[in-house]
Design a protein around this motif. Structure first.
Motif, mmCIF file in Angstrom:
data_model
loop_
_atom_site.group_PDB
_atom_site.id
_atom_site.type_symbol
_atom_site.label_atom_id
_atom_site.label_comp_id
_atom_site.label_asym_id
_atom_site.label_seq_id
_atom_site.Cartn_x
_atom_site.Cartn_y
_atom_site.Cartn_z
ATOM 1 N N THR A 187 14.193 5.131 4.160
ATOM 2 C CA THR A 187 14.125 7.165 4.573
ATOM 3 C C THR A 187 13.409 7.305 5.444
ATOM 4 N N HIS A 188 13.670 8.545 5.737
ATOM 5 C CA HIS A 188 13.525 9.532 6.819
ATOM 6 C C HIS A 188 12.396 10.444 5.659
ATOM 7 N N TYR A 189 12.160 10.693 3.813
ATOM 8 C CA TYR A 189 12.043 11.838 3.827
ATOM 9 C C TYR A 189 10.042 11.123 3.584
ATOM 10 N N LEU A 190 9.315 11.610 4.313
ATOM 11 C CA LEU A 190 7.839 10.867 4.134
ATOM 12 C C LEU A 190 7.450 11.384 2.240
ATOM 13 N N GLN A 191 7.753 12.534 2.293
ATOM 14 C CA GLN A 191 7.829 12.389 1.126
ATOM 15 C C GLN A 191 8.032 12.180 -0.245
ATOM 16 N N GLU A 192 9.127 11.671 0.004
ATOM 17 C CA GLU A 192 9.605 10.641 -1.244
ATOM 18 C C GLU A 192 9.290 9.311 -1.343
ATOM 19 N N ALA A 193 8.903 8.254 -0.126
ATOM 20 C CA ALA A 193 8.295 7.144 0.285
ATOM 21 C C ALA A 193 6.812 7.682 -0.486
ATOM 22 N N ASP A 194 6.150 8.814 -0.275
ATOM 23 C CA ASP A 194 4.283 9.310 -1.095
ATOM 24 C C ASP A 194 4.902 9.125 -2.249
ATOM 25 N N GLU A 195 5.508 9.633 -2.753
ATOM 26 C CA GLU A 195 6.087 9.817 -4.292
ATOM 27 C C GLU A 195 5.833 8.733 -5.302
ATOM 28 N N ALA A 196 7.272 7.760 -4.425
ATOM 29 C CA ALA A 196 7.864 6.458 -5.270
ATOM 30 C C ALA A 196 7.493 5.956 -4.793
ATOM 31 N N ALA A 197 7.062 5.406 -3.857
ATOM 32 C CA ALA A 197 6.381 3.744 -2.880
ATOM 33 C C ALA A 197 5.029 3.524 -3.761
ATOM 34 N N ASP A 198 4.956 2.560 -3.823
ATOM 35 C CA ASP A 198 3.371 1.801 -4.130
ATOM 36 C C ASP A 198 2.908 1.134 -2.631
ATOM 37 N N ARG A 199 3.934 0.985 -2.227
ATOM 38 C CA ARG A 199 3.235 0.482 -0.454
ATOM 39 C C ARG A 199 4.095 0.789 0.552
ATOM 40 N N ILE A 200 3.957 1.369 1.457
ATOM 41 C CA ILE A 200 4.393 2.199 2.889
ATOM 42 C C ILE A 200 4.321 1.086 3.879
ATOM 43 N N ILE A 201 5.111 0.910 4.296
ATOM 44 C CA ILE A 201 4.801 -0.384 5.871
ATOM 45 C C ILE A 201 5.828 0.727 6.960
ATOM 46 N N LEU A 202 4.649 1.275 7.956
ATOM 47 C CA LEU A 202 5.388 2.162 8.978
ATOM 48 C C LEU A 202 5.683 1.570 9.928
ATOM 49 N N PHE A 203 6.795 1.504 10.725
ATOM 50 C CA PHE A 203 7.385 1.027 11.919
ATOM 51 C C PHE A 203 7.545 1.620 13.425
ATOM 52 N N ILE A 208 5.254 -3.504 13.081
ATOM 53 C CA ILE A 208 4.279 -2.617 12.152
ATOM 54 C C ILE A 208 3.389 -2.059 12.908
ATOM 55 N N ILE A 209 2.668 -0.346 12.389
ATOM 56 C CA ILE A 209 1.522 0.296 13.166
ATOM 57 C C ILE A 209 0.793 0.383 11.972
ATOM 58 N N ALA A 210 1.549 -0.046 10.575
ATOM 59 C CA ALA A 210 0.617 0.446 9.399
ATOM 60 C C ALA A 210 0.948 0.092 7.787
ATOM 61 N N ASP A 211 0.252 -0.789 6.591
ATOM 62 C CA ASP A 211 0.991 -1.605 5.770
ATOM 63 C C ASP A 211 -0.106 -0.596 4.515
ATOM 64 N N GLY A 212 0.104 -0.308 3.698
ATOM 65 C CA GLY A 212 -0.756 0.173 2.476
ATOM 66 C C GLY A 212 0.074 1.290 1.538
ATOM 67 N N THR A 213 -0.989 1.132 0.509
ATOM 68 C CA THR A 213 -0.696 2.343 -0.504
ATOM 69 C C THR A 213 -0.442 3.313 0.571
ATOM 70 N N PRO A 214 0.218 4.299 -0.128
ATOM 71 C CA PRO A 214 0.049 5.889 0.156
ATOM 72 C C PRO A 214 -1.130 6.354 0.419
ATOM 73 N N GLU A 215 -1.702 6.302 -0.664
ATOM 74 C CA GLU A 215 -3.855 6.473 -0.616
ATOM 75 C C GLU A 215 -4.485 6.283 0.420
ATOM 76 N N SER A 216 -4.132 4.759 0.684
ATOM 77 C CA SER A 216 -5.032 4.207 1.639
ATOM 78 C C SER A 216 -4.404 4.474 3.000
ATOM 79 N N LEU A 217 -3.331 4.988 3.485
ATOM 80 C CA LEU A 217 -2.992 5.600 4.437
ATOM 81 C C LEU A 217 -2.995 7.063 5.014
#
Length: 325
Positions: A187-203, A208-217
């Motif tokens: 997704t390009h929607y950061l807010q959507e990833a924040d609300e929907a995902a329990d893990r986010i991988i940033l490319f 991969i430059i970051a990998d974790g829960t929205p809260e940890s990031l």
């Protein structure tokens, strides 16, 4: 412990002189909702295509459901919703559903697939090409679920959906994961990833430059926000009418000018914003900033400390990468 439903080991993907994916390794566990974020060219779509068997890695190993992505057993257990919205012309929505339903050995019941579309009885009887863009995406989602997959791939799934349809869509996705299904989406929607995902991988740039829960990031941000409200009349020598709720930056006598002047004298403040009756101060040291505000007896109330939004974390990570290069 469950085995990973997806496993990538040291994946590289080369296109002529460009390395689209660089030494990528990750595991995804069953029952999770994982978002892959990144700008265009970051490598997320290339990674998705390799997971689907649509493209082969230049080197490295990919395992999906314990098999090669091209294995027939894998294809029977995954669902795919790609960015391109396409339907079969000349058939009604219900006819399209029945046709796709017939492709699978153990499909969902037809009435469940129809329910997943969120379409009315009238729309189910319409020709598929007559649907709106958002309705077509909802239909594509239902078709991706037709085979009752264990693993669902969604590529920019909510593009073209209105806000109500988007809310309904993610509600269904969360319900699916409660039954043990796994969802991987870009997704390009950061807010959507924040609300929907329990893990986010940033490319970024194939890595991969970051990998974790929205809260940890978000908690990894170096900058925090100290926000508060300020009553104009509380500043010594200043008064303001009750209707004066927005800053008048063109009026030198405006109480907001004096508040901002006092804020500007505070150390460790990188940025100041005023929005919806609250002042927000960006800083790397909220503890010291709170002490300074109290010692200077600034007229503040309802103090809050915020960690910022996911887009702040992403921008900060990209900026750090550029500085290191």
């Amino acid at each position: 412990m469950n085995s990973p439903i997806i496993q990538l080991e040291h994946i590289n993907k080369q296109f002529k002189n460009k390395l689209a994916v660089s030494n990528l390794s990750l595991e995804i566990q069953p029952g999770s909702i994982v978002a892959i974020l990144g700008p265009n060219g970051a490598g997320k779509t290339t990674t998705m295509k390799m997971l689907l068997g649509m493209s082969k890695p230049t080197s490295g190993k990919i395992s999906v459901l314990g098999q090669s992505p091209n294995h027939q057993q894998v294809r029977q257990q995954i669902g795919v919703m790609l960015q391109d919205v396409s339907v079969i012309d000349g058939l009604t929505v219900r006819e399209v559903i029945r046709m796709v339903h017939s492709y699978y050995r153990n499909p969902l019941p037809i009435d469940e697939i129809e329910l997943l579309t969120g379409l009315s009885e009238i729309d189910l009887k319409r020709r598929a090409e007559k649907l709106s863009g958002g309705q077509k995406r909802s239909l594509n989602f239902a078709l991706a679920m037709a085979g009752n997959p264990k693993l669902l791939f969604l590529d920019e799934p909510t593009v073209g959906m209105d806000s109500e349809t988007r809310i309904h869509f993610w509600k269904q996705v969360r319900q699916l994961t409660q039954t043990g299904k796994t969802v991987l989406f870009t997704t390009h929607y950061l807010q959507e990833a924040d609300e929907a995902a329990d893990r986010i991988i940033l490319f970024s740039e194939g890595r991969i430059i970051a990998d974790g829960t929205p809260e940890s990031l978000k908690s990894g941000l170096t900058k925090r926000i100290l926000s508060f409200s300020a009553q104009h009349g509380m500043i010594p020598g200043e008064s303001a009418s009750p209707s004066d709720t927005q800053p008048d930056h063109n009026n030198a006598n405006s109480p907001h000018i004096h508040i901002k002047a006092q804020i500007a004298m505070l150390p460790n403040v990188d940025q100041v914003e005023y929005r919806n009756g609250r002042w927000s101060l960006y800083t790397t040291d909220t503890d010291t900033l709170i002490r300074d505000v109290i010692q200077r007896q600034l007229p503040v109330r309802d103090i809050r400390i915020e960690t910022g939004q996911l887009d702040d974390a992403y921008a900060e990570l990209l900026a750090t990468m550029k500085e290191e290069q």
